[in-house]
Each structure stands twice: as C-alpha cells, then as structure tokens.
Design an enzyme around this catalytic site. Structure first.
Site, short mmCIF file in Angstrom:
data_model
loop_
_atom_site.label_atom_id
_atom_site.label_comp_id
_atom_site.label_asym_id
_atom_site.label_seq_id
_atom_site.Cartn_x
_atom_site.Cartn_y
_atom_site.Cartn_z
N GLU A 6 -6.61 4.19 -5.55
CA GLU A 6 -7.60 4.65 -4.99
C GLU A 6 -7.55 6.01 -5.64
O GLU A 6 -7.60 6.79 -5.45
CB GLU A 6 -7.56 4.46 -3.26
N ASP B 162 0.43 -1.10 -0.39
CA ASP B 162 -0.44 -0.08 0.28
C ASP B 162 0.98 1.18 0.00
O ASP B 162 1.67 1.31 0.79
CB ASP B 162 -0.59 -0.04 1.17
N ASP C 83 -2.54 4.40 -2.69
CA ASP C 83 -3.51 5.72 -1.79
C ASP C 83 -4.20 6.74 -2.00
O ASP C 83 -3.05 7.20 -2.27
CB ASP C 83 -3.22 5.91 -0.05
N HIS D 289 -11.05 -1.93 4.34
CA HIS D 289 -10.72 -1.95 5.34
C HIS D 289 -11.79 -0.42 6.26
O HIS D 289 -11.66 -0.03 7.43
CB HIS D 289 -9.06 -1.63 6.16
N ASP D 290 -12.18 0.56 5.29
CA ASP D 290 -13.08 1.70 5.04
C ASP D 290 -13.93 1.63 4.92
O ASP D 290 -15.08 2.53 5.74
CB ASP D 290 -11.90 2.93 4.49
O1 TEU Z 1 -8.64 6.53 2.28
C1 TEU Z 1 -9.32 7.69 1.89
C2 TEU Z 1 -10.48 8.28 2.19
O2 TEU Z 1 -10.82 8.90 1.69
C3 TEU Z 1 -11.09 7.83 3.22
O3 TEU Z 1 -10.37 8.43 4.73
C4 TEU Z 1 -12.22 8.03 3.12
O4 TEU Z 1 -13.15 8.73 2.78
C5 TEU Z 1 -13.29 6.99 4.49
O5 TEU Z 1 -12.39 6.40 4.98
C6 TEU Z 1 -14.66 7.07 4.11
O6 TEU Z 1 -15.34 6.67 5.24
C7 TEU Z 1 -7.26 5.68 2.54
C8 TEU Z 1 -7.64 4.47 3.51
O7 TEU Z 1 -8.01 4.33 3.24
C9 TEU Z 1 -7.95 5.13 4.71
O8 TEU Z 1 -7.16 4.01 5.65
C10 TEU Z 1 -6.33 6.43 5.32
O9 TEU Z 1 -7.64 6.81 6.96
C11 TEU Z 1 -6.94 7.59 4.32
O10 TEU Z 1 -6.73 7.35 3.21
C12 TEU Z 1 -5.84 8.27 4.61
O11 TEU Z 1 -4.33 7.94 4.24
#
Ligand code: TEU
Length: 549
Positions: free
Chosen positions: A244, A101, A202, A318-319
């Site tokens: 992403e 990642d 990311d 994971h989000d």
């Molecule tokens: O996520 C991108 C992001 O925009 C997220 O914060 C999203 O808006 C949120 O998770 C929705 O609930 C990426 C990663 O996947 C995330 O885990 C990180 O926190 C974020 O970037 C910052 O690096």
C-alpha cells in the site's frame, strides 16, 4: 523466474475480505474465520483466485486490527490459529490463495515489544520504536498523526516521546534497527510455512520515515529495506505481494513492481482515488470528480507501467467509500453504473481487486447519528471539526461521502434479519437497503451486478488480451465517455462506457461496427447514443482483419 515470464498473479482476480463484517458464525456480531470458511464456495463460484483478508492477528482493535499485539496468533474474536490453518487448507482445495495483511510500520502499544520498550531506555526492545527525548508539552516537532492530533506521545516515566503516524495506540516501529527487521522476516517466513499465498503490506511506504526531517513516506532507505525484506522472505516462495503506497508515482511504482521481482508484485497507488477532494485539503473537503483528469491519470499509470511494472486495479477497499455511490449512481442507475465501473476497471491491465460487496453493487450508508459510527478516523475528525466550529450538517455530509464505515457495514448475504450476516447484534449497523441488495437474490437474477462480475472474471481468463494488451485511451477530452482499446498480436478489445446519467452520443469507428460484444450492461444492440452508464466490451480478432489500425 525469467523477467518476461508470465506470473500467476498477473492473470488473477483478488477478493478483499474485511473480516469483522464478512460472516459471523457464532452470533457475537463480529465476522469470523468459520464464517469465512462457510462462504468459500460463494467465492469459488464468483471465480476469484485469491482472497486478501484485512488483519486478524491479536489486537485490541483500536483501529480494527491494524494495531497488532501478536503477529503470530489469531484474535479470539475471529477464531484460533487452527481455524486459520483450516481456512488456508479449505481455500487451497478450491484453488484459492489466502493473502495476509502485514502491518509492518507499527504495532499495537499492547504488543510485547512495546510493553518492554516502555520499561526503560536500556531495555533491549527500547530501540524497536522511535523515541525522542524532550519535555512534556514541548513536542519534538509539529508532525501530525493521520488520525488527528500530534504524531508524538509523551511517556512520563522515560521523559521521552514516541512517534506514531496513526493512533496513539499504534507506535511506529524503528526499521533502522536490524533486529526489528530480522524479527519481522522470521514472522513472515513462519506464515509462509503455513501455506499463505501472499501478503498485502500496509502503509509500506511509511516504514523508512525520518521524523526529524518531517519525512513520512518514501524515506531515503525505503527501497533498500524493501529489497532486503523481499530477498529474505517473499522471494523464497511464489507469492503475490502488494504494497500500500499512498505516495507512489509511476516512477516509484516501477521500482516496487520491477519485473525482476526484487521488491513486490505490485502496489496500490491512490492518485486516482483522491481526485474528488479539494486540492491541498483533506479527504473530507469534498469536490466534484474531474472526469477528464481521472481518465488521463489512469492512462498515465497504464502506459508508464506497461512492460516495466504491474498495476493493481481497484475502486474500493475498507478505507474508501463505495464506488457506486461515489462515482456511479447509488439510486436509479445503481445496477447499470455498478456494472459500468466494473467494466472500466477490469478492462485495464493489472490485477483487479474486488472489495466485499462491490460485486453486489453495495452502497454507502447514512446513519442518522455519529453515535452509530465506529471508525476511529471518522470519529476523531467529527469531534475535531465540531470543536473547530464546523457546521454539524457539513461534517455529516463529509461522513456520508467519505467515512470508512461506508465500506465496513456488514456484507449483505440475504433479505433475512441482519442481512444474514449475524444472528446477534452486528458490531456496526447493517445498511437498511439489504432487503433489495443482497447476494442471495443477485445470484438468482441473471441481470444482477453479481452475475455481471462473474462473467467479467471469466472473460478475463478466457482472453489473454485482458492481461497482455497495450492500452490506448480514446476520446481523452470527452466529458462523458470513457473509452479505450487493448491490443495484442491476436486480438483487440474496445472498452467503451458512458460515465454519466445522461445519454451520450458516440459513433463507433467503422471497424468496430460489427464486432463481437463480449459484455454489455444493457439488453440488445448498441444504439447511436450510449444510454445512462451504458458500458460495453467489444472484441476483434486481429489476425482476421489485417491492416486494421
Ligand atoms: O491505511 C493507510 C492510511 O494512510 C489510511 O489511514 C488512510 O489515510 C485513510 O484510511 C484514508 O481514509 C492503512 C489501512 O488500510 C487502514 O485501515 C489503517 O487504519 C492504516 O493503514 C493504519 O494501519
């Protein structure tokens, strides 16, 4: 490589590991690399080709590793660089590639570059980040951080603000600076040299931000940066790369995933994953899933990228909350609905991603107290909304539905204490349903969600039509049924599913009536009505039945 030549990752299935929650080997309550190595055979058996691991670089863990303080070392919580090298080797022995990642939009404020940058305006690293002169308390503009509060942080010694799209501990990198880009490319080449098989990038659509114009994603120089990045690094290897991109439209995704390989293999787009929220509001503002709209959205992505780009297929990461709790049924029909969701997703064209535990039908969690949650986004939202006068129960309802911690509870390996995840105290509580939902039991049960995923993965590899076939949505306006065909010169698939907990009448066109059932989440033959969450994949050989329409 020619544009029309099939790439290895088009036929691959990727598994995502959230390292903190996968497998602890030393009893400290955090998952680690040695734990992962011990589970490689499990992954091999499932049949996946590659593993994307969320960040394991050195990090103060303000955002669970998405705040990196050293890109070229492993956080001691997860192990050592030597462990990482062993993981790459051991995975390779099993035909599994490791996808790292890459967090390139920001670093941790504890990264050496930022520490230097904050020393003075004339420090050579100062321009690695995004600064604006100003006055304390008067922000350069009203841009907000994704995790709440302003996107600007005041540094009194410099009388400047730095820009952060995420937490204050995640300062944004300045991609306008060619030195930053070069450092990043060298770091990526260093990992490629170690034998990694690909990268997940990311929030890559946010790197070309223009804070003065209020632009976060899809900035004017984005694709120029991406093409340079790809040329300087990824194109020197045969990698899978997935960006992403929350702000991607099919038009933009065609650039990212252009078959000429000038940018990435594919992107994660989120249009279909933000449909169950109130229009123009935040993800916490819940709304029922508009099912017909979901189908049309997926249809659009399938058709627009056909031959012109490549889709990634995912329900979970994971989000995101657990899909079975979100759009299936986490209770009575958990097993059937988890399988149905798998069928719908994996039947489409693209590279499927399975998030750890999805193959078991793991569900969302409901901790009694906010104290039991660990995610910075969840906690910030909770306290912001409490202050703004929201009702506590309403906030908790949002947390139960959408908190990122739903996906982050430890992997459920067995019915042993802590689900076999750790011998110590897990960093985040285990979902108490591990006694019924766990890998050990599911591997023994021929009707489990796990066995179903395993069969599905094998089918995708056996029949090229899963990879190549053209998509056609059937019954677009039907409020219960999700059905589509996939067709190439040799075969045709019919994927047909009841997306609800009520029976649904569905008459198959005559040509499908005695076709072969490839996969079915109920025992026995198809009936006149589809039972709750019933899903089936049928196959016809096109060559046999010339003249089929
Ligand atoms: O996520 C991108 C992001 O925009 C997220 O914060 C999203 O808006 C949120 O998770 C929705 O609930 C990426 C990663 O996947 C995330 O885990 C990180 O926190 C974020 O970037 C910052 O690096």
């Amino acid at each position: 490589m020619g544009n029309n030549e099939k790439k290895w990752w088009q036929n691959a299935v990727v598994y995502q590991i959230y390292p903190k929650s996968f497998q602890d080997s030393d009893g400290d309550g955090y998952g680690d690399i040695r734990g992962m190595i011990s589970r490689l055979d499990y992954l091999k058996d499932l049949g996946i080709d590659a593993v994307w691991i969320s960040p394991m670089y050195c990090s103060p863990q303000d955002d669970n590793g998405y705040d990196i303080s050293d890109y070229q070392d492993i956080d001691p919580m997860f192990g050592t660089l030597a462990d990482m090298e062993e993981l790459i080797r051991e995975a390779d022995r099993r035909g599994i590639k490791i996808i790292m990642d890459l967090v390139l939009n920001h670093t941790s404020d504890e990264h050496r570059w930022f520490q230097e940058a904050a020393k003075g305006k004339d420090n050579p690293y100062h321009d690695y980040y995004v600064w604006r002169d100003g006055e304390e308390g008067v922000y350069p503009n009203d841009m907000k951080s994704t995790f709440g509060g302003p996107a600007w942080e005041w540094v009194p010694e410099l009388k400047q603000y730095y820009f952060h799209q995420f937490s204050v501990k995640q300062p944004d990198l300045n991609w306008e600076n060619p030195k930053v880009r070069r450092e990043i490319y060298d770091m990526i080449l260093w990992w490629m040299d170690k034998g990694v098989g690909g990268f997940r990038l990311d929030v890559i659509d946010q790197i070309a931000k223009e804070p003065d114009l209020g632009i976060t994603n899809n900035g004017p120089r984005l694709h120029e940066f991406l093409r340079e990045l790809s040329r300087e690094t990824f194109q020197k290897g045969n990698l899978i790369t997935v960006g992403e991109a929350w702000g991607a439209t099919p038009e933009i995704a065609k650039k990212y995933s252009n078959p000429d390989g000038s940018e990435f293999s594919m992107v994660f787009q989120f249009e279909h994953m933000v449909m169950d929220q109130q229009e123009g509001k935040e993800k916490w503002d819940l709304a029922p899933l508009p099912f017909v709209k979901l189908k049309k959205c997926l249809e659009k992505w399938q058709n627009e990228l056909y031959g012109k780009g490549w889709n990634s297929l995912f329900w979970d990461n994971h989000d995101l909350p657990r899909i079975v709790s979100r759009w299936g049924d986490g209770g009575t029909y958990r097993v059937q609905s988890a399988k149905m969701l798998a069928v719908i997703l994996h039947g489409m064209q693209g590279t499927p991603y399975i998030y750890q535990g999805e193959e078991l039908g793991m569900t969302n969690v409901r901790f009694d107290s906010i104290e039991d949650y660990r995610d910075i986004e969840t906690l910030n939202m909770y306290y912001d909304r409490l202050e703004a006068g929201y009702d506590k129960d309403e906030i908790m309802a949002s947390v139960y539905a959408k908190s990122r911690d739903n996906a982050r509870t430890p992997m459920q390996w067995s019915a042993e204490k802590n689900a076999g995840f750790t011998k110590g105290t897990p960093w985040l509580g285990v979902n108490p349903n591990y006694v019924e939902i766990n890998a050990e039991d599911e591997r023994k049960d021929p009707n489990s969600v796990w066995q179903f995923y395993r069969r599905l993965i094998r089918l995708r590899k056996e029949y090229p039509v899963f990879t190549d076939g053209k998509f056609k949505l059937l019954l677009p306006e039907d409020e219960q049924i999700f059905a589509y065909t996939r067709t190439d010169e040799e075969a045709e698939l019919l994927v047909c599913a009841n997306f609800t907990g009520e029976t649904a009448s569905c008459t198959l066109p005559a040509k499908w009536q005695d076709s072969e059932i490839l996969l079915h989440n109920y025992e026995g033959v198809l009936q006149k009505e589809l039972r709750p969450y019933e899903a089936v994949i049928l196959l016809r050989k096109t060559a046999q039945g010339k003249g089929l329409c």
